[in-house]
Design a protein around this motif. Sequence first.
Motif, short mmCIF file in Angstrom:
data_model
loop_
_atom_site.label_atom_id
_atom_site.label_comp_id
_atom_site.label_asym_id
_atom_site.label_seq_id
_atom_site.Cartn_x
_atom_site.Cartn_y
_atom_site.Cartn_z
N ARG A 1 0.89 -1.20 -0.21
CA ARG A 1 -0.06 -0.01 0.15
C ARG A 1 0.91 1.13 -0.16
O ARG A 1 1.52 1.33 0.92
N THR B 1 -1.50 -1.28 -4.05
CA THR B 1 -2.38 -0.40 -3.91
C THR B 1 -2.23 1.02 -3.71
O THR B 1 -1.29 1.24 -2.74
N VAL C 1 -0.30 2.95 5.52
CA VAL C 1 -0.02 2.62 4.17
C VAL C 1 1.44 1.93 4.61
O VAL C 1 2.07 2.00 5.74
#
Length: 341
Positions: A143, A171, A191
């Motif tokens: 992420r 992502t 993240v």
Amino acid sequence: MPLAKTFKIALFSLLGLSAIHGPAAAQADAPLLPKVPPGTVLTIGDPVTQKALEVSGLGKELSFEVKWANISGGPQTSEAFRAHALDVGSVAEIPSIFANWNNLPVRNIAYRERRDPIANPIYRFGIAPGAAVKTLADFRGKRIAFSPGQAQGTLVLRALHAAGLDSGDVTLVELPSTSDVYPKALASKQVDIAPLGGVYIRRYITQYGPDGATLVEHGLRDDPSHLYAPQWVLDDPAKAAALAEYVGLWVRATEWVNRNPDLWIKEYYVGQQGLSQEDGEYLVKLTGEQVVPSDWSEVKKRHQETIDLLAGELGYKPLNVEQIFDNRFEKLGAAALAKSQ
């Protein structure tokens, strides 16, 4: 919703929806006036140069009236352009591209870079504690904080490209790249990866390094810096002449900062920004020497590569780089520096 469409919606929101002008006109070939006509006024959004001109004394050489605006960054600058509240701004590589994609015709009129961009990058990738990321190849499946339309977002796409990945392999988590949003997102494990710049690189490791936070060097150029102005300002002969003068002083102010790091730390980083002496010293070392090329050939080549990458990833029609550079200004910066030495 497809990735490209999602990013386009975000960018229109970021840059403003009003389409007050069409794409940038063909490159102007009208010669710049040799002197700035009396009564000319420029509204300038370039707080760093404003301070450098003040501290160095170079500001006394301005032959026209300046209204300084405390505006920086692509989104804020482009909004001010649309409102006709600003004549020129200082940004990184990306804002002029997205401005033209979003019906705001602007052109770059000055350019600078770092002498050693790999040793002195603007950004480093912060890695969340426990994320087990050591190279760009390890970005797969992670992420990543992403800010479309800004330099940080483009660096993410370039890093993926360099690792043989694309946006579908990760992502992308859309977050604004303001203040300490990214360090906090990393620390909270919202993240896994985020591009960090300035003092936030140092502070992130100082604060979260004991918990396992790390940094990854990307090994890519992320150093372009521009002055850019709307086409309608450049079409005004008086304002264009004033911009030419400002470009020369912008370059000389850059060189003054290169040569006076201790005074710059004292007056700007500590005195104006409120940072510590240690933070100021870190930022001077991080920046290294900034230089202004007298030839834009390589600059444009790299810029076109960036345009093509963004167009492919985000679904925009590629632009010709000549659409966003005003070649009348190409030699002015280096010439002004040579004349002053």
